[in-house]
Design a protein around this motif. Sequence first.
Motif, mmCIF file in Angstrom:
data_model
loop_
_atom_site.group_PDB
_atom_site.id
_atom_site.type_symbol
_atom_site.label_atom_id
_atom_site.label_comp_id
_atom_site.label_asym_id
_atom_site.label_seq_id
_atom_site.Cartn_x
_atom_site.Cartn_y
_atom_site.Cartn_z
ATOM 1 N N ASP A 265 0.845 -1.182 0.000
ATOM 2 C CA ASP A 265 0.000 0.000 0.000
ATOM 3 C C ASP A 265 0.887 1.242 0.000
ATOM 4 O O ASP A 265 1.824 1.335 0.794
ATOM 5 N N HIS B 102 -12.985 3.893 -5.666
ATOM 6 C CA HIS B 102 -13.632 4.147 -4.384
ATOM 7 C C HIS B 102 -13.972 5.626 -4.342
ATOM 8 O O HIS B 102 -13.490 6.402 -5.173
ATOM 9 N N SER C 225 -5.087 6.095 -7.457
ATOM 10 C CA SER C 225 -5.584 7.332 -8.044
ATOM 11 C C SER C 225 -5.005 8.528 -7.317
ATOM 12 O O SER C 225 -4.460 8.404 -6.223
ATOM 13 N N ARG D 105 -6.253 11.553 -5.225
ATOM 14 C CA ARG D 105 -7.431 11.607 -4.349
ATOM 15 C C ARG D 105 -8.035 13.001 -4.339
ATOM 16 O O ARG D 105 -7.375 13.988 -4.669
HETATM 17 N N1 ASP Z 1 -7.293 1.390 -1.545
HETATM 18 C C1 ASP Z 1 -7.304 1.004 -2.919
HETATM 19 C C2 ASP Z 1 -7.619 -0.493 -3.014
HETATM 20 O O1 ASP Z 1 -7.582 -1.201 -2.035
HETATM 21 C C3 ASP Z 1 -6.007 1.256 -3.614
HETATM 22 C C4 ASP Z 1 -5.717 2.714 -3.716
HETATM 23 O O2 ASP Z 1 -6.542 3.472 -4.241
HETATM 24 O O3 ASP Z 1 -4.608 3.100 -3.298
HETATM 25 O O4 ASP Z 1 -7.883 -0.997 -4.085
#
Ligand code: ASP
Length: 591
Positions: A236, A451, A488, A490
């Motif tokens: 991450d 998201h 992405s 944000r």
């Molecule tokens: N949190 C997103 C995911 O789990 C990844 C991200 O946008 O950094 O797919």
Amino acid sequence: MMRTHYCGQLNETLADQEVTLCGWVHRRRDHGGVIFLDIRDREGLAQVVFDPDREDTFALADRVRSEYVVKVRGKVRPRPAGAVNPNMASGAIEVLGYDLEVLNQAETPPFPLDEYSDVGEETRLRFRFIDLRRPEMAAKLKLRSRITSSIRRYLDDNGFLDVETPILTRATPEGARDYLVPSRTHPGSFFALPQSPQLFKQLLMVSGFDRYYQIAKCFRDEDLRADRQPEFTQIDIETSFLDESDIMGLTEGMIRGLFKEVLDVDLTDFPHMSWDEAMRRYGSDKPDLRNPLELVDVADQLTEVDFKVFSGPASDPKGRVAALRVPGGASMPRKQIDDYTKYVSIYGAKGLAYIKVNERAKGVEGLQSPIVKFIPEDNLNTILDRVGAVDGDIVFFGADKEKIVSEALGALRIKLGHDLELLTCEWAPLWVVDFPMFEENDDGSLTALHHPFTAPKCSPEDLKGNPQAALSRAYDMVLNGTELGGGSIRIHRKDMQQSVFDILGISAEEQQEKFGFLLDALKYGAPPHGGLAFGLDRLVMLMTGAQSIREVIAFPKTQSAACVMTQAPGAVDAKALRELNIRLREQPKVE
Ligand code: ASP
């Protein structure tokens, strides 16, 4: 230390040296008065020979059985000519055993380890601690460790800080169901396990940490179709003050370095492809570019035809009619076409029309197909020219709602690529960019494609005006048809974040209740930021050539999200439930 060397590390350079090995008895063979023990540890095997001259040791070597844990002292010597085993790292030498000590005995293992065994996966998972002794499995876990260590090194060298985020937290919307943990101290309330560290990593950017990473466990309670695990690992990443191209460049460098270091593979530069192009040409947002087959849109030629199956979707703005040319496919027997028809039905396709191109020079006569009679010759020729059909090809057609056609022909394309062995190279990476912000549900409501924290490419006004048309600043890294990672830029302004929540139909109260802390953070000096996350398990699977992510996870769950080894999830006694203020609807079965 008990051992001087790992078994797999022994080689000719150690000839005449005394070594001490510790490991498991892999195989025991009796050969005309001498005993051979293959000793195994995580690095490989070594052959140890016991002569009858050392009587006690010899007698003991005769008594040991498979999987006994032993310690052996002996002298390395070259194997006699003809006995060299090129398949074994230590195959040029053997050890003449001086002493043997049994550190522990073992019952006969539930399955043999010395060759690939086709015991069922359930048994392997139940005795995972034995399964992982298999050299093949050990190799995968070792490679996984090399991968994480290479990645950590790269990120550390590039100024990233490793920060841990909570496991007991609130829901993070990544599109799956949450795993919930009841709170004892707050009766009736629940923690959620993180679907990803998304919000925490964004908050770390607001705190000024600039470049963050974490090799993080994520939890998603999904129906385990396909190859998923309820808990899995992400690499991450989040950064501030970098734009899309910086982030893509940085992480592309990481993956390229990783492949070079671990597999000695030079990946090409990653092409960038828009989501729209990917869907049009490959019917997928994670196209496998090793596969040369492409979808070609032909709706414009079919709006007027006297064949509803085609003219309907061809005239429907939400429909799609596409063709897929398979070079040399005209020789495909009927049975195979039927099988492919069945295959696309999994994706909702109601049929699979086709044209076999036997001899184009003969016009319609040279085509073999149940559908040509419906299509005027001009249109037919335009279609065949457009897909580049030549004698000997077959052209498949999909006509339906856009989503069904793309998915069905996209999947067929992949299957044909494998069945007909069409893949043109070993590794084909790319970035997919310019995703839509939202996906429309059947009831017309919208869901975030990534998201809801993903920034749009447009202003809040344009976003509100026409959310369906808005593109996002998201990017996915795709390798060989697998999404390796995605992320992405944000939203870092409160009003924009609220606009997106509004469009998603999240009321002001709900926004406050669920994401109040994020909206607060966006008020107090949030820098422009963005990042992404890689799926570590899938990455390791691709790099090891494993068939399933379960093969590269030490202790995976089964398809039904259970651990057959520890028998988790398990029943909980009444006292524990009472403390948690939980009453079960049905009494758990007493075992
Ligand atoms: N949190 C997103 C995911 O789990 C990844 C991200 O946008 O950094 O797919």
